[in-house]
Design an enzyme around this catalytic site. Structure first.
Site, mmCIF file in Angstrom:
data_model
loop_
_atom_site.group_PDB
_atom_site.id
_atom_site.type_symbol
_atom_site.label_atom_id
_atom_site.label_comp_id
_atom_site.label_asym_id
_atom_site.label_seq_id
_atom_site.Cartn_x
_atom_site.Cartn_y
_atom_site.Cartn_z
ATOM 1 N N ASN A 1 -30.582 82.899 2.641
ATOM 2 C CA ASN A 1 -29.436 83.730 1.815
ATOM 3 C C ASN A 1 -30.308 84.312 0.557
ATOM 4 O O ASN A 1 -31.460 83.860 0.221
ATOM 5 C CB ASN A 1 -28.739 82.515 0.776
ATOM 6 C CG ASN A 1 -27.532 83.291 0.177
ATOM 7 O OD1 ASN A 1 -26.957 84.267 0.527
ATOM 8 N ND2 ASN A 1 -27.244 82.824 -0.908
ATOM 9 N N HIS B 1 -29.722 85.357 -3.338
ATOM 10 C CA HIS B 1 -28.800 85.153 -4.508
ATOM 11 C C HIS B 1 -29.298 85.952 -5.721
ATOM 12 O O HIS B 1 -30.299 85.991 -6.002
ATOM 13 C CB HIS B 1 -28.919 83.624 -4.729
ATOM 14 C CG HIS B 1 -28.051 83.002 -6.043
ATOM 15 N ND1 HIS B 1 -26.718 82.947 -5.814
ATOM 16 C CD2 HIS B 1 -28.421 82.719 -7.369
ATOM 17 C CE1 HIS B 1 -26.315 82.544 -7.026
ATOM 18 N NE2 HIS B 1 -27.200 82.420 -7.716
#
Ligand code: GRF
Length: 185
Positions: free
Chosen positions: A102, A104
């Site tokens: 991911n 972020h």
């Protein structure tokens, strides 16, 4: 060397990935919104897209089972969450151990969760930035793979800071995905 990207909205990180050398490895794009703006670019490039909205399913398990039904055909070596605003269940994550990453918009472990830019300003942070991390069962809590720092300027607003962090995301994410795929040979 297959990469699958999950998005929910705008898809600017997906666009940066597709426009980079690693873009050629993107086999499919999944979304939890049929109308995600970001789906237009892969569709124009004839990359398969699949959208399943969790609001159409009674449980998260049923919603995720649609993703799990279609993912195997792309044999993903890596799944890249790029502005995917849905928390995946531990069961889902266990299907793809150490294969989900991911991006972020903060220097983790600072500012997990939402509104990271305003929170960085409120905390008088002098540096901010973005992190690519492994997805674990703890939200924004998996091991950090790489970070790119952005200096906070005295006149920064949430918008100006968000813009510079997003530009950093667009540089960092394609680079890190390429490295991870190369390392998995
Ligand atoms: C990015 O800031 C990403 O870090 C966060 O959501 C935003 C998504 O932007 N998780 P986009 O959809 O890639 O334009």
């Amino acid at each position: 060397m297959s990469l699958v990207v999950f998005i929910s909205g705008r898809g600017s990180n997906l666009a940066a990935i597709l426009d980079s050398p690693v873009g050629a490895q993107v086999r499919a794009v999944f979304s939890n919104r049929h109308d995600a703006e970001g789906l237009a670019k892969p569709q124009a490039a004839k990359i398969p897209t699949h959208a399943f909205d969790e609001r159409d399913y009674a449980t998260r398990e049923e919603f995720e089972s649609k993703f799990l039904e279609y993912l195997p055909r792309y044999k993903p070596r890596l799944i890249a969450l790029a502005g995917f605003m849905k928390i995946l269940s531990p069961q889902f994550i266990q299907h793809y151990p150490q294969q989900i990453v991911n991006i972020h918009p903060s220097l983790l472990p600072h500012f997990r969760g939402l509104n990271t830019h305003q929170r960085a300003l409120d905390a008088n942070a002098t540096e901010h930035g973005c992190s690519v991390h492994w997805v674990s069962e703890e939200c924004d809590g998996g091991e950090v793979i790489a970070q790119q720092k952005v200096a906070v300027e005295p006149n920064d607003t949430e918008e100006t800071l968000a813009q510079r962090v997003l530009a950093a995301e667009h540089e960092l994410y394609p680079k890190v995905l390429a490295q991870l795929l190369a390392a998995q040979h």
